[in-house]
Design a protein around this motif. Structure first.
Motif, PDB file in Angstrom:
ATOM      1  N   ASP A   1       5.590   5.789 -12.876  1.00 34.15           N
ATOM      2  CA  ASP A   1       5.877   6.174 -14.257  1.00 34.15           C
ATOM      3  C   ASP A   1       4.720   5.817 -15.183  1.00 34.15           C
ATOM      4  OD1 ASP A   1       8.341   7.186 -13.567  1.00 34.15           O
ATOM      5  OD2 ASP A   1       9.467   5.408 -14.174  1.00 34.15           O
ATOM      6  N   ALA A   2       4.081   4.674 -14.907  1.00 37.79           N
ATOM      7  CA  ALA A   2       2.987   4.205 -15.759  1.00 37.79           C
ATOM      8  C   ALA A   2       1.644   4.824 -15.380  1.00 37.79           C
ATOM      9  CB  ALA A   2       2.889   2.684 -15.675  1.00 37.79           C
TER      10      ALA A   2
ATOM     11  N   ILE B   1       7.594   0.517  -7.261  1.00 37.96           N
ATOM     12  CA  ILE B   1       6.687   1.647  -7.068  1.00 37.96           C
ATOM     13  C   ILE B   1       7.040   2.779  -8.028  1.00 37.96           C
ATOM     14  CG2 ILE B   1       6.090   3.500  -5.443  1.00 37.96           C
ATOM     15  CD1 ILE B   1       6.033   1.336  -3.267  1.00 37.96           C
ATOM     16  N   GLU B   2       8.318   2.972  -8.270  1.00 39.84           N
ATOM     17  CA  GLU B   2       8.711   4.010  -9.218  1.00 39.84           C
ATOM     18  C   GLU B   2       8.206   3.673 -10.617  1.00 39.84           C
ATOM     19  OE1 GLU B   2       9.926   7.763  -9.701  1.00 39.84           O
ATOM     20  OE2 GLU B   2       9.871   6.638  -7.808  1.00 39.84           O
TER      21      GLU B   2
ATOM     22  N   GLU C   1       0.795  -1.226   0.000  1.00 41.34           N
ATOM     23  CA  GLU C   1       0.000   0.000   0.000  1.00 41.34           C
ATOM     24  C   GLU C   1       0.832   1.283   0.000  1.00 41.34           C
ATOM     25  OE1 GLU C   1      -3.593   0.391   2.350  1.00 41.34           O
ATOM     26  OE2 GLU C   1      -3.352  -1.679   3.036  1.00 41.34           O
ATOM     27  N   TRP C   2       1.780   1.360   0.893  1.00 42.15           N
ATOM     28  CA  TRP C   2       2.470   2.636   1.131  1.00 42.15           C
ATOM     29  C   TRP C   2       3.291   3.044  -0.091  1.00 42.15           C
ATOM     30  CZ3 TRP C   2       7.467   4.788   2.381  1.00 42.15           C
ATOM     31  CH2 TRP C   2       7.403   6.024   3.052  1.00 42.15           C
ATOM     32  N   GLY C   3       2.910   4.142  -0.702  1.00 38.10           N
ATOM     33  CA  GLY C   3       3.655   4.667  -1.831  1.00 38.10           C
ATOM     34  C   GLY C   3       3.127   4.285  -3.196  1.00 38.10           C
ATOM     35  N   TRP C   4       2.216   3.313  -3.263  1.00 36.97           N
ATOM     36  CA  TRP C   4       1.629   2.937  -4.547  1.00 36.97           C
ATOM     37  C   TRP C   4       0.611   4.000  -4.944  1.00 36.97           C
ATOM     38  CZ3 TRP C   4       3.442  -1.123  -7.394  1.00 36.97           C
ATOM     39  CH2 TRP C   4       4.266  -2.035  -6.727  1.00 36.97           C
ATOM     40  N   PRO C   5       0.640   4.486  -6.188  1.00 39.97           N
ATOM     41  CA  PRO C   5      -0.242   5.600  -6.583  1.00 39.97           C
ATOM     42  C   PRO C   5      -1.719   5.235  -6.541  1.00 39.97           C
ATOM     43  CG  PRO C   5       0.933   4.708  -8.495  1.00 39.97           C
ATOM     44  CD  PRO C   5       1.536   4.067  -7.283  1.00 39.97           C
ATOM     45  N   VAL C   6      -2.514   6.135  -5.980  1.00 39.83           N
ATOM     46  CA  VAL C   6      -3.948   5.934  -5.776  1.00 39.83           C
ATOM     47  C   VAL C   6      -4.720   7.049  -6.470  1.00 39.83           C
ATOM     48  CG1 VAL C   6      -5.801   5.833  -4.060  1.00 39.83           C
ATOM     49  CG2 VAL C   6      -3.574   4.804  -3.551  1.00 39.83           C
TER      50      VAL C   6
END
Length: 224
Positions: free
Chosen positions: A216-217, A211-212, A44-49
């Protein structure tokens, strides 16, 4: 930043801030080796939402964390979801004083009157934001820091200085102007970290590169 207090017997590397798990992978130190906390760190932490309900939940729970550890909030999250209609802010906006009193009797959450009232208030303000921007996501992501304003490297020393930033201060100021509460610059930066607006996983953390790549995607939402 997620709770920095020691959470378990596992110890971080004093230089890198990384903690090696039982699976042999190195991660940011702050999950402390606790299974549920490590799961949160990894998935969860840092994954784009970009889902409005999840964004509303995240910013409300960061507000509840104020003065507490994130682990406390994480372990009560299901209780919060039950108490606050799964953070469907259209429903929370309709809560009354009776709902405040109900929440104050609910041992499954943090029973803090001002934070409970803040969540209801913020749900009403969230509706206004959605009407103006088309989505909460479009509003929040408009405050994403530009790459040139980010640290060149997220090492342990740098990570420990990121309590708030110019962007979190600006977002906090605008939210307060719009009537939101419990959205100080430090709370807002923790929100930005958790929802993936920034990637503050340490260099060498097993999650950082994935995560990076996800960032980017990720297609940034825009005002509709």
């Amino acid at each position: 930043m997620a709770d920095e207090k020691p959470a378990a017997k596992a110890e971080r590397d004093p230089d890198t801030g990384l903690l090696r798990g039982n699976d042999g992978k190195e991660r940011c130190w702050w999950h402390g080796g606790l299974e549920d906390y490590q799961q949160y760190h990894d998935t969860e932490w840092g994954w784009p939402v970009d889902e409005d309900r999840r964004l509303f939940e995240k910013i409300c729970l960061e507000g509840f964390q104020s003065g507490l550890s994130w682990l406390t909030i994480l372990r009560k999250r299901e209780g919060f979801r039950a108490a606050f209609a799964n953070f469907e802010f259209e429903q929370v906006a309709k809560f009354t004083e009776a709902d405040v009193e109900r929440c104050l009797q609910d041992a499954g959450i943090v029973r803090h009157r001002k934070k409970i009232e803040s969540t209801i208030n913020n749900a009403r303000r969230a509706l206004e934001l959605r009407d103006e921007f088309g989505s909460l996501a479009a509003y929040f992501w408009s405050y994403e820091p530009k790459p040139e304003n980010r640290p060149e490297k997220i090492d342990f020393a740098t990570a420990r200085t990121l309590g708030k930033t110019a962007e979190s201060t600006a977002l906090s100021k605008d939210l307060k102007k719009r009537g939101w509460s419990f959205v100080g610059p430090t709370t807002v930066y923790a929100f930005m970290q958790s929802m993936g607006m920034v990637n503050d996983h340490l260099e060498g953390c097993c999650c950082r590169d994935d995560i990076e790549a996800a960032r980017d995607a990720f297609k940034r939402p825009v005002k509709g």
